[in-house]
Design a protein around this motif. Structure first.
Motif: not given
Length: 495
Positions: A78-83, A93-94, A98-99
């Motif tokens: 399992p991994i987390g990916v920066k937004d 969403t960054y 807006l996103y």
């Protein structure tokens, strides 16, 4: 194995046990989800979650193991990916209103590589809006609290990743780094953050493709786990103008080395970076301890004249390239940090840009010459112990006002300008009992050797109470902290 023992496994051990059929990818994911549900309300490290899709992928990973299929480097992890990183079918969403409903159709180059290596994306990790700043808070997801004290700053902009790792929610997470965003949260949360050489981890989304200041890279709890993720992230991609052919497998395996003959040059502040007096004292004490383990550990002086203005100009170029259309439509659509960077940039001239790149070149050549005398350069990663996340940024150090919201990041952005690989390695605690990180800076394009040195030092630190990696008290992180999400105005949809 119990769920607690599963989530405490290193990524390297978990991957080995999955390949040996001793750990199920499904059980590992379920254990991570259970830890997330128990601890995340106290620290708010995660953005969008995609647990159901992750369970489907974990079942597929388990079937591949049982059927004897070839397995990737990250198979079933399992991994987390920066937004800030686009993920196909998962809300990205960054950290910006807006996103709020942005669900990309495709993975970006780095995410595609780790998924091809078998990683199971379980969640996105929180970041300040557009990655601007070293305090992970935004109006979409709220603030991320430090796992050692949730009302304090976890660092940024990869703060969510650092906290998810420190609390054993996930074994691996991604991050990115312009002025220190992989290294600063790693230091403040007691994990490892590695800024690789530009072009090593491919990017297909930089507007200014030839500018080396922003990179993506790995974060983990140990150096061995960090290099495992890097081996999957790294590789040539023709869409990245800075990319080059590499042997990614070289990052996966440590080359054993002793540290008794290491030559280390250390600097408290590169001669021109703000540093809190208490942190300076902590760093000096760490260097005294480090000197007991290596051959040479001596101070080295640097001439970094004009480095801060140089960073201002080069950083601002990126914000102009990325946000011009949005700003011209309506400046209020951008948060205060992003807007401040843009507005700084529009006041600059072509002469400013030429001057900044020429000055960067001068500083770069001077730095590389100094580094030739040593195996690595060592500095503090951050200039101060964590401050409250409710404070947008640090206003002053030692009573001296700072002129921009990111000036307190000088220790790390100096090295971003030099383009050398750098890693933040946990090194005990500071005067306030909070995690302390050493920034280790390697030779130009010497990523693999830097990781070898970092892992050897990590091994030595593990036997020294003053230097070993601290871990948070999870028993204190079982109650939700309402303040962390109180700044959210409207909850986003989930992907």
């Amino acid at each position: 194995m119990t769920q607690d023992s599963l989530v405490s496994l290193s990524a390297v051990d978990a991957r080995r046990l999955i390949g040996d059929r001793d750990v199920s990818p499904v059980e590992l994911l379920d254990a991570c989800i259970a830890r997330i549900e128990a601890v995340n309300p106290a620290v708010n490290a995660l953005a969008a979650r995609c647990f159901e899709r992750a369970r489907v992928e974990a079942h597929r990973a388990e079937e591949a193991v049982m059927q004897g299929e070839p397995l990737g480097l990250l198979h079933g992890l399992p991994i987390g990916v920066k937004d800030l990183e686009e993920t196909a079918g998962v809300l990205t969403t960054y950290g910006s209103p807006l996103y709020r409903a942005n669900i990309p159709e495709h993975d970006n180059a780095m995410v595609a590589r780790i998924r091809a290596a078998g990683a199971v994306v379980a969640a996105k990790t929180n970041t300040p809006e557009m990655g601007a700043g070293a305090n992970t808070r935004n109006v979409v997801w709220g603030a991320t609290g430090n796992p050692f004290a949730p009302l304090l700053n976890a660092g940024g902009s990869s703060g969510g990743s650092a906290v998810a790792l420190a609390t054993d929610m996930l074994p691996l997470c991604t991050g990115s780094d312009t002025g220190g965003s992989l290294r600063i949260p790693a230091a403040l949360c007691g994990v490892v953050g590695f800024r690789p050489s530009p072009g090593l981890v491919p990017s297909d989304r930089r507007e200014l493709g030839w500018t080396p200041i922003t990179v993506s890279g790995p974060m983990a709890r140990t150096v061995a786990d960090t290099r495992l993720l890097l081996a999957a992230q790294a590789g040539f991609d023709a869409r990245d103008p800075l990319g080059y052919e590499i042997d990614a497998d070289a990052f996966a395996q440590r080359r054993p080395m002793g540290i008794a003959r290491l030559r280390i040059g250390f600097t408290e502040d590169f001669g021109d970076c703000a540093l809190d007096d208490a942190t300076r004292a902590t760093f000096r004490a760490k260097m005294q301890k480090l000197a007991e383990h290596v051959g040479v550990c001596e101070p080295v002086a640097f001439d970094m004249t004009d480095v801060h203005r140089t960073f201002d100009v080069i950083r601002a170029q990126n914000f102009i390239a990325q946000f011009r259309e949005t700003y011209e439509r309506d400046p209020s659509l951008l948060g205060p940090n992003t807007r401040a960077n843009y507005e700084m940039g529009v006041t600059m001239t072509l002469a400013d840009v030429v001057w900044a790149h020429a000055t960067q070149t001068t500083l770069y050549r001077r730095f590389q010459q100094q580094l030739q005398r040593y195996d690595i350069i060592v500095s503090p990663t951050t200039p101060i112990t964590p401050f409250p996340w409710s404070q947008w940024h640090l206003d002053a150090i030692n009573g001296k006002p700072l002129d921009t919201y990111y000036r307190w990041l000088g220790l790390t952005y100096v090295i971003s300008l030099m383009t050398n690989p750098a890693v933040s390695l946990p090194c005990g605690v500071d005067h306030a009992g909070m995690p302390f990180g050493l920034q280790l800076i390697g030779a130009l394009r010497g990523d693999a050797r830097l990781l070898d040195i970092a892992e050897a030092l990590e091994t030595a630190f593990a036997n020294d109470d003053a230097l070993k990696r601290p871990t948070p008290d999870l028993a204190k992180l079982r109650a939700p902290v309402a303040e962390l999400t109180s700044i959210v105005t409207h909850p986003p949809v989930h992907g």
